[in-house]
Every structure is written in C-alpha cells, then in structure tokens.
Enzyme design. Structure first.
Site: not given
Length: 337
Positions: A24, A28, A37, A73, A148
């Site tokens: 990652r 962020r 973003r 992703d 998921y």
C-alpha cells in the site's frame, strides 16, 4: 531491469543492498495521493489509467523504493466475472449479490482480462515506459476473493465462508476452480503486459488451519502457481496470520514467501525449505518514533541476511495515518543497515 536488486533478491542472488518496498505504498498516507483522489471514488481511480499511473509513481518519486506496486485493488476481477461490487470509503469492497449457492456460482464466468480489465493492462503498459524500477502486479488469492464474495464485504471472522466451505464442499470447489482459473489468467495477462513480478495476496487465509488448507485450497493454489511458472518471472506468495501455514503455502508454490509480523524471519525460515522471503515489519511500528523504527528495521535486515534472498517490506499494508517522517526514517534505516 533483470539486474535490479529487487529481482535479484527474488531469485535468491546476491545484492549490494537489501531491496525494499511497502505494501500500500501508493495510498492515503501520501498528501499527493489524497489530492489526486479528490472527487474520485476508488473504482474510478483504479479504472482510469492516467490516475492509476500517477498513484503508482508517487511513492517512487518521493522515496525511491526498489519496486513499484501497481495501483489497483485485488477485487477488480469481480465485475468482469459477473459479481458487481463497489468499494465504499471506510468500509471496503461490498458485493451487490453475495455468492452462497450453486445457482449463484452459475452467474459467474471465466473472463478474458484483455476484454474485462483493459484499464489495468493499459496502466501496466504505460508504467513500463516510465519506471526505472521493477513493477509488481497483483491480485487476490481464491480464498480471500471468496470471502468477499460470500460474506458480501469485509468480515472480522469469515464464519460464513468457513462454514460453507466445510458443509458444501461441492459448492466450494466449484467456486475455487473458477476463481483459481480467473486468477491465473489475470496474473498471466499482467505479466504479458509488462509486469516484472506479481504478488498473490491471501489477506484472510490466516483464519484456516493447515489440514483445512490442504483439503480445500492446496490443489487450487497449485493450479495458479504451476500455470505461472513457465513465464519465468517472480511470484510472491503472501498472506497474513500465516505462521502455522508457511509450510503448506510454500508447498502450494511461489518464488518468494511473504511473511507477516507475527513471526520473525528467523523462526519462519525454520519452518520451510530455504527460500527468498519478504517482510516483515509490523505496520504499527510505523506509528511510533524514528528511533524505534530504525531499531526494528535493522533487526529485520540482519535476520534477512541469513536467508537465500530478502526483500524488506511491512508485514501488511501501511496505515493511512503514518507520518511521512517515519517513512523517511524507515528508508534511511534499511538503506544504512
């Protein structure tokens, strides 16, 4: 590119310095990423090559990591395989119609990555014209994807997934066969587009024991790794909570074994045959101080020197609230170790 320290470490060859990247790392914790973003959903960002390229390049420009990880992703294959979903901020992937019966599986399909995920492959092709370090592609492993699909979104215990696996083995293996083949096709396409290595993320596999893995996952994981082997490029096999699974994960396949922070590299090496490893600083250490980060990172680098090959990484993804000065401290610690 084949002489990069990252790829040499993947192959177990001697390097001048321990290579490093962070899971990652495009994300962020970077102010430039947050600016990029603004006004865009996650799915919009990963589906727009220009945005995905910029997000991938940002941490390389700032910190000079030894490898770039594709900005994407692990759940993006859901839509082309027939399972519409969204990535909700603060929640994660949410599947529109969870997969819980054989009839649900019948709605799913094998897909051609060129037609189903052209934006990912285009992003890879553009990046290969701009990067001076290797590019890592990735996707989720079948169990993590299944969790998921079955739970309908993120889960703390994956109890529905685990119970369906045990009570409906025909359902489970049908789903695994489809997910494994789609995973193989997708990773193969990423290699063909130019990725120098790929990582298979099995983020939730740590909820299983070894015997269950062998019965319900091992054949499907072998299908993926054996299908990728002829390509001759490195494949990293990573999961979390896997201290009890490292032996069977190595048996499943992969060139590099990713290790999370719950076991030391030294102890992990005792459980498997000699192999290059990746890891394994606890991401929470990145929220401490430069002094603590330096001490912990140098210990891991030292442990890695006893391995056939070592790639420094966190034990999982970097937290969004990680201070930038702490990332700088980490880079300096690994570079100087």
């Amino acid at each position: 590119m084949t002489e990069s320290r990252f790829l040499k470490a993947c192959r177990g060859e001697a390097v001048d310095q321990t290579p490093m990247w962070m899971m990652r790392q495009a994300g962020r914790y970077l102010p430039e990423y947050r600016e990029l973003r603004k006004g865009r959903t996650m799915l919009e960002a990963v589906s727009t090559p220009d945005i995905a390229v910029e997000a991938t390049l940002q941490p390389i420009r700032r910190y000079g990591f030894d490898a770039a990880i594709l900005f994407s992703d692990l759940t993006v294959p859901f839509t082309p395989m027939g399972a519409p979903f969204d990535i909700k901020e603060g929640v994660g992937p949410v599947v529109e119609h969870p997969i819980r019966t054989k009839a649900d599986i019948a709605r799913l399909r094998l897909f051609d990555p060129e037609g189903g995920l052209p934006f990912v492959l285009e992003t890879i092709k553009i990046l290969k014209t701009e990067l001076k370090v290797p590019l890592i592609g990735f996707t989720g492993a079948p169990f993590t994807l299944a969790s998921y699909l079955i739970e309908g979104g993120p889960s703390k215990d994956h109890k529905l997934t685990r119970s369906l696996m045990l009570t409906e083995p025909d359902f489970w293996h049908s789903l695994m066969e489809l997910l494994a083949e789609n995973t193989l096709r997708y990773l193969r396409a990423q290699f063909e587009a130019g990725a120098d290595a790929v990582q298979l993320f099995d983020s939730w596999i740590g909820v299983l024991d070894e015997a269950t893995y062998r019965e319900f996952l091992l054949p499907h994981m072998k299908h993926i790794f054996e299908g990728l082997k002829p390509i001759g490029k490195p494949v990293i096999h990573f999961g979390t909570g896997t201290a009890a699974l490292l032996k069977v994960m190595q048996e499943a396949g992969g060139d590099v074994l990713g290790v999370d922070w719950r076991i030391s590299l030294t102890d992990a090496a005792k459980l498997v045959n000699p192999t290059p490893m990746q890891g394994n600083l606890d991401p929470a250490v990145m929220l401490t101080t430069p002094e603590v980060i330096t001490r912990r990172a140098q210990r891991i680098v030292e442990q890695g020197r006893a391995l056939p090959g070592h790639i420094f990484n966190l034990g999982h993804g970097i937290y969004p609230d990680t201070p930038l000065e702490n990332v700088e401290a980490l880079v300096m610690a690994v570079r100087s170790a």
